[in-house]
Design a protein around this motif. Sequence first.
Motif, PDB file in Angstrom:
ATOM      1  N   THR A 195       0.835  -1.189   0.000  1.00 10.17           N
ATOM      2  CA  THR A 195       0.000   0.000   0.000  1.00 10.17           C
ATOM      3  C   THR A 195       0.874   1.244   0.000  1.00 10.17           C
ATOM      4  OG1 THR A 195      -1.649   1.290   1.207  1.00 10.17           O
ATOM      5  CG2 THR A 195      -0.214  -0.099   2.530  1.00 10.17           C
ATOM      6  N   GLY A 196       0.491   2.200  -0.818  1.00  6.79           N
ATOM      7  CA  GLY A 196       1.210   3.471  -0.856  1.00  6.79           C
ATOM      8  C   GLY A 196       0.586   4.529   0.018  1.00  6.79           C
ATOM      9  N   ASN A 197      -0.510   4.181   0.702  1.00  9.89           N
ATOM     10  CA  ASN A 197      -1.173   5.156   1.582  1.00  9.89           C
ATOM     11  C   ASN A 197      -1.747   4.436   2.797  1.00  9.89           C
ATOM     12  OD1 ASN A 197      -2.452   7.323   2.749  1.00  9.89           O
ATOM     13  ND2 ASN A 197      -3.378   8.071   0.850  1.00  9.89           N
ATOM     14  N   ALA A 198      -0.850   4.036   3.692  1.00 11.60           N
ATOM     15  CA  ALA A 198      -1.278   3.334   4.909  1.00 11.60           C
ATOM     16  C   ALA A 198      -2.123   4.231   5.797  1.00 11.60           C
ATOM     17  CB  ALA A 198      -0.057   2.827   5.666  1.00 11.60           C
ATOM     18  N   THR A 199      -1.829   5.523   5.797  1.00 11.02           N
ATOM     19  CA  THR A 199      -2.587   6.459   6.634  1.00 11.02           C
ATOM     20  C   THR A 199      -4.056   6.467   6.248  1.00 11.02           C
ATOM     21  OG1 THR A 199      -0.657   7.873   6.959  1.00 11.02           O
ATOM     22  CG2 THR A 199      -2.810   8.860   7.352  1.00 11.02           C
ATOM     23  N   ALA A 200      -4.333   6.501   4.945  1.00 10.30           N
ATOM     24  CA  ALA A 200      -5.725   6.479   4.482  1.00 10.30           C
ATOM     25  C   ALA A 200      -6.405   5.174   4.863  1.00 10.30           C
ATOM     26  CB  ALA A 200      -5.772   6.687   2.968  1.00 10.30           C
ATOM     27  N   ALA A 201      -5.661   4.067   4.787  1.00 10.41           N
ATOM     28  CA  ALA A 201      -6.245   2.772   5.128  1.00 10.41           C
ATOM     29  C   ALA A 201      -6.606   2.703   6.608  1.00 10.41           C
ATOM     30  CB  ALA A 201      -5.279   1.651   4.760  1.00 10.41           C
ATOM     31  N   HIS A 202      -5.725   3.184   7.475  1.00 12.70           N
ATOM     32  CA  HIS A 202      -6.051   3.192   8.903  1.00 12.70           C
ATOM     33  C   HIS A 202      -7.216   4.143   9.198  1.00 12.70           C
ATOM     34  CE1 HIS A 202      -3.022   0.506  10.464  1.00 12.70           C
ATOM     35  NE2 HIS A 202      -2.071   1.133   9.792  1.00 12.70           N
ATOM     36  N   ASP A 203      -7.263   5.252   8.486  1.00 12.13           N
ATOM     37  CA  ASP A 203      -8.366   6.190   8.679  1.00 12.13           C
ATOM     38  C   ASP A 203      -9.692   5.548   8.297  1.00 12.13           C
ATOM     39  OD1 ASP A 203      -9.506   8.981   9.041  1.00 12.13           O
ATOM     40  OD2 ASP A 203     -10.000   8.615   6.929  1.00 12.13           O
ATOM     41  N   ALA A 204      -9.727   4.878   7.152  1.00 15.99           N
ATOM     42  CA  ALA A 204     -10.960   4.213   6.723  1.00 15.99           C
ATOM     43  C   ALA A 204     -11.357   3.119   7.703  1.00 15.99           C
ATOM     44  CB  ALA A 204     -10.783   3.640   5.321  1.00 15.99           C
ATOM     45  N   CYS A 205     -10.360   2.365   8.182  1.00 15.06           N
ATOM     46  CA  CYS A 205     -10.649   1.274   9.114  1.00 15.06           C
ATOM     47  C   CYS A 205     -11.274   1.802  10.401  1.00 15.06           C
ATOM     48  CB  CYS A 205      -9.370   0.510   9.413  1.00 15.06           C
ATOM     49  SG  CYS A 205      -9.631  -1.113  10.177  1.00 15.06           S
ATOM     50  N   SER A 206     -10.836   2.994  10.821  1.00 21.77           N
ATOM     51  CA  SER A 206     -11.346   3.571  12.075  1.00 21.77           C
ATOM     52  C   SER A 206     -12.822   3.939  11.984  1.00 21.77           C
ATOM     53  CB  SER A 206     -10.526   4.808  12.457  1.00 21.77           C
ATOM     54  OG  SER A 206     -10.773   5.887  11.561  1.00 21.77           O
TER      55      SER A 206
END
Length: 546
Positions: A195-206
């Motif tokens: 993944t090139g955008n882990a921050t976005a993935a964690h944000d969506a997961c939250s």
Amino acid sequence: MKIVLAALVAAPLFASSFCSKYSEGVNGRQLLTSRWQERDVAADRIVERRAPRYFVEHSPVSSEQIVEVCAPKAAMVFDLLASRKVMDRFDDGDDEGAQDEVFTLIENGNVKNRINLVFMGDGYTANEKEKFLTDMKRLTAQIFESKTFASYLPIFNVFAVFRPSHESGIGKNDTPKDTAFKLYRQGDTLRAIFTGNATAAHDACSKAPGCDYPILIGNDPHYGGLGGEFSISTSSPRSGMVVLRHELGHSVGEIGEEYDGGGYFGANHSYSVSSLGWSHWTDGSVAEEPSVARNVSWPWVNLSKGPYTAKMTSDGKWDSLFMTISLSGLQTSDDVVVKLDGEQLPIDSEQQADRKFYDFKIEQGFSSGTHQLTFEEKVHDGDNWVSNITVHEFKKEYNFDSNHIGAYPLFQGSRREGYRPTHNTCLMRNMMSDQFCPVCKENNWIKFFATVSMIDSIESHAETTGQRVFVKTQPLGQFRHDGRGEGQYIAIRWYKDGELQSEFLDQTEIVVTEPSAKWEVEVELTTPEVRKDLNGVLKARRKVTF
């Protein structure tokens, strides 16, 4: 304050704990999640668990880590995070999260006392939302309806978060597309996906009600994935589940590889026969299973560049051989010809270009000398790849029984790198298997119940005859509704002033006539899938408050 490994926690225990996860690597430490959980933590201690941040096929275990810390008070955790200079999750300035939609796929209980999986799709455009939901529901069903996670289903919740991408599909050649989480392949091989955008993935997961383990699914029809911080796979109907269940073993079960080539970690690996962590699963007398590696390689060579030959030598003293190869890009069974010492091997493609694994067992060993495995492209369409090759020879004493648990060697090239529990049963070695070996199954139970409690809730109310008390357990054993808890049983024990009250054994509801006494309830799960629970995580004991 004491900081201890999870395995060392001792009483007195608190039923509710505050837990934070953060990543630790070359870029420092960054907070991932924080929440309250129903887990036991000693009153004066912070419990710490560490696991590799990612697992890549045929690669060493990542030196970067995911760290989880839990304590009975949030302030204890925050103080530790501050002392370690853990950075808060930063906002990347992307407002795409405003479009997130959350769906509940499986709901088995309060998120504080369940393991919460969250599916997120990458490369699904707004017009592909229905495809996203169909893919996530299919993968969820495949996880829990097969042997892989069926035993554990009642302690899981599963959610899905849809964040639309601007482009369909995922990137390759280390270049992401314009997608929500920027998934991409290294090169153009059917292998690791990052993944090139882990921050976005964690944000969506939250955005989900609970997010313990984020899963990223690329909208892509072919094999690929990654384990660790995220469980990454694709929507491939043929291989998506094959990869996902293996990566969940890494991410959720915190176990390493069992195939040759590296990545060893956790309960399914031992460096010596004398120190097997699974000796309680053996018949008591364990010897190394006699085998030798003749070829362990990941060529990842495109046959459009010409034929490929893998050479190996043997001393001619072995009795049988077993070979696994994987190929990708084959559209027909005639795309590629594979020969062992000039003799053609049967290769079928199922008319798919996806990566496929082929096993060959030959009831005699090599003759003394050099041998070769050749691959030649016959249909020149430019996408026929030789992915990996493993060739082993065995003595006749080698135990091929799928139910046998022993000391099976692991190899890095021809060098022995330790031992695994079974020959080819476990999906951590055999990608086409749909089950964990008994050692990994036991490990999963222990890991899972290190994060949740056997007791969901205790309630009481006054009656004319005393206090009526109810205990609600995890819906396992006799309390399962799906009939899939074979051999599981939940024992319930009530104590008054420390003494067992035998008349109340296994009752979920009792009437207490002496509420001034100290009452406690203990709930314990037994299952044939666990033989050793050193830290008693399958048992929970709580004080009854009137």
